[in-house]
Design an enzyme around this catalytic site. Structure first.
Site, PDB file in Angstrom:
ATOM      1  N   ALA A  95      35.439  67.978  46.997  1.00  0.00           N
ATOM      2  CA  ALA A  95      35.774  67.244  45.776  1.00  0.00           C
ATOM      3  C   ALA A  95      36.391  68.129  44.697  1.00  0.00           C
ATOM      4  O   ALA A  95      36.983  67.622  43.750  1.00  0.00           O
ATOM      5  CB  ALA A  95      34.520  66.563  45.217  1.00  0.00           C
ATOM      6  N   LYS A  96      36.213  69.436  44.802  1.00  0.00           N
ATOM      7  CA  LYS A  96      36.787  70.413  43.866  1.00  0.00           C
ATOM      8  C   LYS A  96      36.499  70.050  42.417  1.00  0.00           C
ATOM      9  O   LYS A  96      37.392  70.060  41.555  1.00  0.00           O
ATOM     10  CB  LYS A  96      38.286  70.582  44.115  1.00  0.00           C
ATOM     11  N   ARG A  97      35.246  69.760  42.123  1.00  0.00           N
ATOM     12  CA  ARG A  97      34.852  69.375  40.772  1.00  0.00           C
ATOM     13  C   ARG A  97      34.820  70.589  39.842  1.00  0.00           C
ATOM     14  O   ARG A  97      34.649  71.727  40.274  1.00  0.00           O
ATOM     15  CB  ARG A  97      33.474  68.720  40.793  1.00  0.00           C
TER      16      ARG A  97
END
Length: 271
Positions: A95-97
């Site tokens: 998700a590369k939050r």
């Protein structure tokens, strides 16, 4: 077990460093899914069941689900299926939050409580306070971008900061300051094998998630030689398209299994 314990156990017991990326694109599905309203879940479920024996981890990419109506519900069901049917294989939510603390807390809840993932990919750009809500789930994994596989990775990640490239500063900081509970890992692209070698030397035995094999041109031999730990593990070498779409015919699941097995065997030849 924690994410890291689960991953290390999987490396040893299944003898595999293959991470199966789940990036479902309905336009590439076999014809049998054309009129299937549950195609996202059903296709990925079949791939998971066929490849689980060869996987050290599964990595669903959230955008490929969230872009479709009811896609996030399909993702939730898929991770629940993996946790129930293949509990030894950890799930990394790609998700590369990365956001301010209060928002990050909600993203952490989404990844770990709503979706039930064992780990999540994160962007460290906003600093430790944006990572802390994820780090606080100290049984789960925090997989931080370090040196990515895309061509534009050099635009910022190799800029010099006090004489050292930014990606090296990220690797050192996460290894030395953020990894107090031992639940951190890094994303390092297969397309930059020399940088991978530098990062391995900086972070010791920290797990590394390696995208970029196959369609992006990464070389398995170079990745293993530059990234493995002393015991021949330490890597989650991801393949998405090469496994998912190994065949678009009726034998799509069997073809995916064959592709995953072939990648496992290729990696193991260099370990």
């Amino acid at each position: 077990m924690t994410f890291i314990q689960k991953l290390r156990t999987r490396w040893q017991q299944a003898d595999t460093l293959v991470c199966v990326g789940l990036d479902p694109d309905p336009a590439k599905f076999p014809d049998c899914f054309v009129d299937d309203d549950d195609a996202l879940f059903a296709f990925c479920r079949d791939i998971v069941d066929a490849t689980a024996q060869y996987a050290c981890a599964f990595k669903p990419q959230i955008a490929y689900f969230a872009a479709h109506n009811h896609g996030e519900a399909a993702l939730q069901r898929l991770i629940a299926h993996i946790n129930a049917e293949h509990p030894d294989v950890p799930v990394i939510l790609d998700a590369k939050r990365g956001d301010i603390g209060s928002t990050a807390q909600q993203y952490a809840c989404e990844a770990f409580e709503r979706f039930g993932a064992d780990a999540v990919t994160l962007n460290p750009y906003m600093g430790k306070d944006s990572a802390q809500p994820f780090l606080d789930y100290n049984d789960r994994g925090c997989v931080f971008l370090c040196h990515t596989s895309n061509p534009g990775a050099r635009d910022f990640q190799e800029l010099l900061i006090d004489g050292q490239p930014l990606y090296q500063l990220i690797a050192r900081t996460i290894a030395d300051e953020w990894n107090g509970d031992g639940n951190c890992a890094l994303v390092v692209g297969a397309t930059f094998p020399q940088e991978l070698k530098v990062i391995r030397n900086l972070v010791g035995d920290m797990p590394l998630l390696i995208p970029g094999i196959g369609a992006q041109g990464g070389d398995v031999e170079a990745v293993v030689n530059n990234g493995k730990t002393a015991d021949g593990t330490g890597l989650m070498i991801n393949s998405s398209r090469g496994i998912l779409y190994a065949s678009q015919g009726e034998g799509y699941a069997e073809a995916a299994a064959d592709a995953a097995r072939e990648l496992r065997d290729t990696i193991n030849r260099w370990r």
